[in-house]
Design an enzyme around this catalytic site. Sequence first.
Site, PDB file in Angstrom:
ATOM      1  N   HIS A 194      -1.050  -4.140  -0.065  1.00  0.00           N
ATOM      2  CA  HIS A 194      -0.705  -3.181  -1.122  1.00  0.00           C
ATOM      3  C   HIS A 194      -0.686  -3.862  -2.486  1.00  0.00           C
ATOM      4  CE1 HIS A 194       2.376  -0.267  -3.000  1.00  0.00           C
ATOM      5  NE2 HIS A 194       1.217   0.355  -2.957  1.00  0.00           N
ATOM      6  N   ARG A 195      -1.517  -3.379  -3.400  1.00  0.00           N
ATOM      7  CA  ARG A 195      -1.690  -3.987  -4.735  1.00  0.00           C
ATOM      8  C   ARG A 195      -1.994  -5.474  -4.570  1.00  0.00           C
ATOM      9  NH1 ARG A 195       3.552  -1.130  -7.725  1.00  0.00           N
ATOM     10  NH2 ARG A 195       3.480   0.775  -6.462  1.00  0.00           N
ATOM     11  N   GLU A 241      -5.639  -2.902  -1.284  1.00  0.00           N
ATOM     12  CA  GLU A 241      -5.556  -1.715  -2.124  1.00  0.00           C
ATOM     13  C   GLU A 241      -5.220  -2.152  -3.535  1.00  0.00           C
ATOM     14  OE1 GLU A 241      -2.959   1.712  -3.847  1.00  0.00           O
ATOM     15  OE2 GLU A 241      -2.512  -0.402  -3.587  1.00  0.00           O
ATOM     16  N   ASP A 300      -4.920  -0.418  -7.814  1.00  0.00           N
ATOM     17  CA  ASP A 300      -4.823   0.804  -8.625  1.00  0.00           C
ATOM     18  C   ASP A 300      -5.637   0.596  -9.898  1.00  0.00           C
ATOM     19  OD1 ASP A 300      -2.468   2.008  -7.053  1.00  0.00           O
ATOM     20  OD2 ASP A 300      -1.718   0.034  -7.642  1.00  0.00           O
ATOM     21  N   HIS A 346      -1.154  -0.595 -12.184  1.00  0.00           N
ATOM     22  CA  HIS A 346      -0.564   0.581 -11.534  1.00  0.00           C
ATOM     23  C   HIS A 346      -0.054   1.625 -12.528  1.00  0.00           C
ATOM     24  CE1 HIS A 346       2.605   2.919  -9.511  1.00  0.00           C
ATOM     25  NE2 HIS A 346       1.893   2.758  -8.414  1.00  0.00           N
ATOM     26  N   GLU A 384      -7.636   2.831  -5.702  1.00  0.00           N
ATOM     27  CA  GLU A 384      -6.856   4.054  -5.962  1.00  0.00           C
ATOM     28  C   GLU A 384      -7.023   4.452  -7.422  1.00  0.00           C
ATOM     29  OE1 GLU A 384      -2.579   4.142  -5.131  1.00  0.00           O
ATOM     30  OE2 GLU A 384      -2.474   6.024  -6.232  1.00  0.00           O
ATOM     31  N   LYS A 426      -5.942   6.035 -10.561  1.00  0.00           N
ATOM     32  CA  LYS A 426      -4.633   6.424 -11.104  1.00  0.00           C
ATOM     33  C   LYS A 426      -4.736   7.322 -12.326  1.00  0.00           C
ATOM     34  CE  LYS A 426      -1.196   4.565  -8.761  1.00  0.00           C
ATOM     35  NZ  LYS A 426      -0.426   5.476  -7.894  1.00  0.00           N
ATOM     36  N   ASP A 447       3.219  -4.512   1.382  1.00  0.00           N
ATOM     37  CA  ASP A 447       3.338  -5.551   0.345  1.00  0.00           C
ATOM     38  C   ASP A 447       3.256  -6.940   0.978  1.00  0.00           C
ATOM     39  OD1 ASP A 447       3.912  -3.355  -1.252  1.00  0.00           O
ATOM     40  OD2 ASP A 447       6.070  -3.756  -1.354  1.00  0.00           O
TER      41      ASP A 447
HETATM   42  O1  G3P Z   1      -2.434   3.904  -1.986  1.00  0.00           O
HETATM   43  C1  G3P Z   1      -1.173   3.801  -1.392  1.00  0.00           C
HETATM   44  C2  G3P Z   1      -0.097   3.597  -2.427  1.00  0.00           C
HETATM   45  O2  G3P Z   1      -0.498   2.581  -3.279  1.00  0.00           O
HETATM   46  C3  G3P Z   1       0.198   4.857  -3.198  1.00  0.00           C
HETATM   47  O3  G3P Z   1       1.279   4.743  -4.051  1.00  0.00           O
HETATM   48  O4  G3P Z   1       2.376   4.342  -6.209  1.00  0.00           O
HETATM   49  O5  G3P Z   1       1.969   2.430  -4.703  1.00  0.00           O
HETATM   50  O6  G3P Z   1       0.077   3.520  -5.898  1.00  0.00           O
HETATM   51  P1  G3P Z   1       1.433   3.718  -5.264  1.00  0.00           P
HETATM   52 MG    MG Z   2      -1.600   2.461  -5.126  1.00  0.00          MG
END
Ligand code: G3P
Ligand code: MG
Length: 223
Positions: A6-7, A33, A35, A47, A99, A101, A216
């Site tokens: 995540h990120r 992933e 953003d 993000h 992703e 945004k 994470d």
């Molecule tokens: O793509 C999954 C997750 O990243 C979505 O929420 O706010 O962490 O971008 P957020």
């Molecule tokens: Mg995300």
Amino acid sequence: MLMIGHRGAMGCAPENTLLSIHKAIELGADWVEIDVHCVADKLLVIHDETVDRTTNGRGKLIDYSFEELRALDAGLGQRIPILQEVLEVTVGKVGLNIELKGLGTGKVLTSLLKKTPETYKNKMLVSSFLMPELEQVVRLNQHVKIGVLAGNNINESIAWATKLKAFSIHLRLQKVTPKWVDRAHDLGLKVYVYTVNKVVQIRRMKELGVDGVFSDYPNRLTS
Ligand code: G3P
Ligand code: MG
């Protein structure tokens, strides 16, 4: 079950930086992933709509020039990356979930995808909470996988996923039930769950037959 950093690996390095992506790869993530927001017709990997939380700057992205944003420190001396830099790091090593945004990201991504080899696109997944951005990508590019990010209204997100012929639906951990997993699977959708950080939660997702989790800490998937 796929492990999606995540990120990058935001539990272990500054989020959405190249360092974070390298860390996710090192920790064995299958995918990462990130953003993206659109600034000066480029996709910047960040993000928030503001720089306050993740950099040494203050204020909104739209109040900065591209060059000013690139001069900020995104943690441990890292710059805010652009999408092309992330592609260079990930290609051939790990899948990439982009992703979308901000507004306009779908259009800019589509231009970039036109120049992207088909082999790269096999390991790319474009997701968003913003259906107009995903619609834009679907309309202008047929060759990349689409993921619909669901918030609280999963019925609505499933309807969108069907309409957009999405590859996957991404559910909030707090909303996952066997019923939703089965319903999505019956419709041919992969189910990815965000954000799953505790080992016990990761195990539960695996037992439910979920196809992937965003974490994470991408080293927390034990067999
Ligand atoms: O793509 C999954 C997750 O990243 C979505 O929420 O706010 O962490 O971008 P957020
Ligand atoms: Mg995300």
